[in-house]
Design a protein around this motif. Structure first.
Motif, PDB file in Angstrom:
ATOM      1  N   LEU A  20       0.825  -1.207   0.000  1.00 30.19           N
ATOM      2  CA  LEU A  20       0.000   0.000   0.000  1.00 30.19           C
ATOM      3  C   LEU A  20       0.861   1.260   0.000  1.00 30.19           C
ATOM      4  CD1 LEU A  20      -3.005  -0.656   2.440  1.00 30.19           C
ATOM      5  CD2 LEU A  20      -2.946  -0.824  -0.050  1.00 30.19           C
ATOM      6  N   THR A  83      -2.450  -1.741   8.617  1.00 32.62           N
ATOM      7  CA  THR A  83      -2.990  -2.743   7.700  1.00 32.62           C
ATOM      8  C   THR A  83      -2.990  -4.118   8.350  1.00 32.62           C
ATOM      9  OG1 THR A  83      -1.994  -1.455   5.894  1.00 32.62           O
ATOM     10  CG2 THR A  83      -2.900  -3.600   5.329  1.00 32.62           C
ATOM     11  N   THR A 109      -7.974  -0.827   0.753  1.00 31.70           N
ATOM     12  CA  THR A 109      -8.072   0.176  -0.317  1.00 31.70           C
ATOM     13  C   THR A 109      -8.540   1.512   0.228  1.00 31.70           C
ATOM     14  OG1 THR A 109      -8.640  -1.613  -1.865  1.00 31.70           O
ATOM     15  CG2 THR A 109      -8.982   0.640  -2.614  1.00 31.70           C
ATOM     16  N   ALA A 112      -5.606   3.256   1.767  1.00 37.77           N
ATOM     17  CA  ALA A 112      -4.779   3.898   0.740  1.00 37.77           C
ATOM     18  C   ALA A 112      -5.435   5.175   0.224  1.00 37.77           C
ATOM     19  CB  ALA A 112      -4.528   2.919  -0.407  1.00 37.77           C
TER      20      ALA A 112
END
Length: 248
Positions: A20, A83, A109, A112
């Motif tokens: 990421l 994460t 996601t 990010a």
């Protein structure tokens, strides 16, 4: 056996977190996330494999490039740890199955996207649509998830047009609306509305601070939507019961 799975999931999470970091840095610059291999942004020197180990590598290097001594942001190991924790939390709720992959994929996601939004006040459609697409498959009710996404996106678009008209400036970005669709698909209509409320409430103090300190009217909103979504997803049973108690 469960402890072994937890360790595996956390290690998987921090490895994804390391990836990421590459995504967060390269995609906004329209660079490939595959080639070239990781290198120092300051001097361009290739990062050795043992320096690229998630979390540990940053401490080995003492937060500096081994070649030129340029500072490496502490955000890199923080993203990796976050994460890893997200992976463990998702695993505890879904188990190790296909829904772990899709739910974890959505939240990774969104993480990010949040970091990119903080940096650029804009997010790439590629990542945003990836989160939305994964959200369709976070449960067996795929068509229902798709419908919920459409309803949330439509509602947010309607609010955007009206509010933008009256305040004479853009009230909500298109990226926020796509995230709204992800929230609808992932949580359902009721819980998505709760997540919108929580995300907006969390954003109030940072927004006031940003306006006073930086004289900036624009605050990245996706990080707060993502946080609200994660909180509601974790405690979905509680918030659904609360909704039933209030609205019946």
């Amino acid at each position: 056996m469960e402890n072994i799975e937890l360790i595996f999931v956390f290690l998987l999470g921090i490895c994804i977190g390391s990836f990421l970091n590459v995504v967060i840095y390269r995609i906004p610059k329209q660079k490939s996330i595959i080639n070239p291999p990781s290198s120092c942004p300051a001097c361009g020197a290739r990062i050795k494999p043992w320096h690229n180990i998630p979390i540990i590598g940053w401490f080995i290097l003492k937060g500096k490039c081994a070649n030129c001594g340029a500072k490496i942001s502490i955000r890199y190991p923080i993203i990796e740890v976050l994460t890893g924790l997200i992976a463990v939390i998702v695993y505890n709720k879904t188990g190790l199955n296909i829904f772990f992959v899709t739910n974890f994929g959505v939240f990774a996601t969104l993480l990010a996207l949040s970091m990119i939004d903080f940096d650029y006040k804009a997010v790439p459609d590629s990542l945003n649509l990836l989160a939305l697409t994964l959200a369709f498959f976070t449960s067996t009710e795929i068509m229902n998830n798709f419908t919920n996404a459409l309803i949330l996106m439509g509602g947010m678009s309607l609010i955007r047009y009206y509010v933008s008209y009256f305040i004479k400036r853009e009230a909500m970005g298109e990226g926020d609306i796509i995230v709204g669709g992800t929230m609808g698909a992932l949580l359902g209509i009721k819980l998505a509305l709760v997540a919108l409320f929580i995300g907006s409430a969390i954003a109030i103090i940072p927004s006031i601070y940003n306006r006073i300190k930086n004289s900036d009217l624009e605050l990245p909103f996706i990080p707060f939507l993502a946080l609200g979504t994660f909180i509601v997803w974790i405690f979905s049973d509680y918030f659904m019961q609360l909704w039933s108690n209030i609205y019946g």
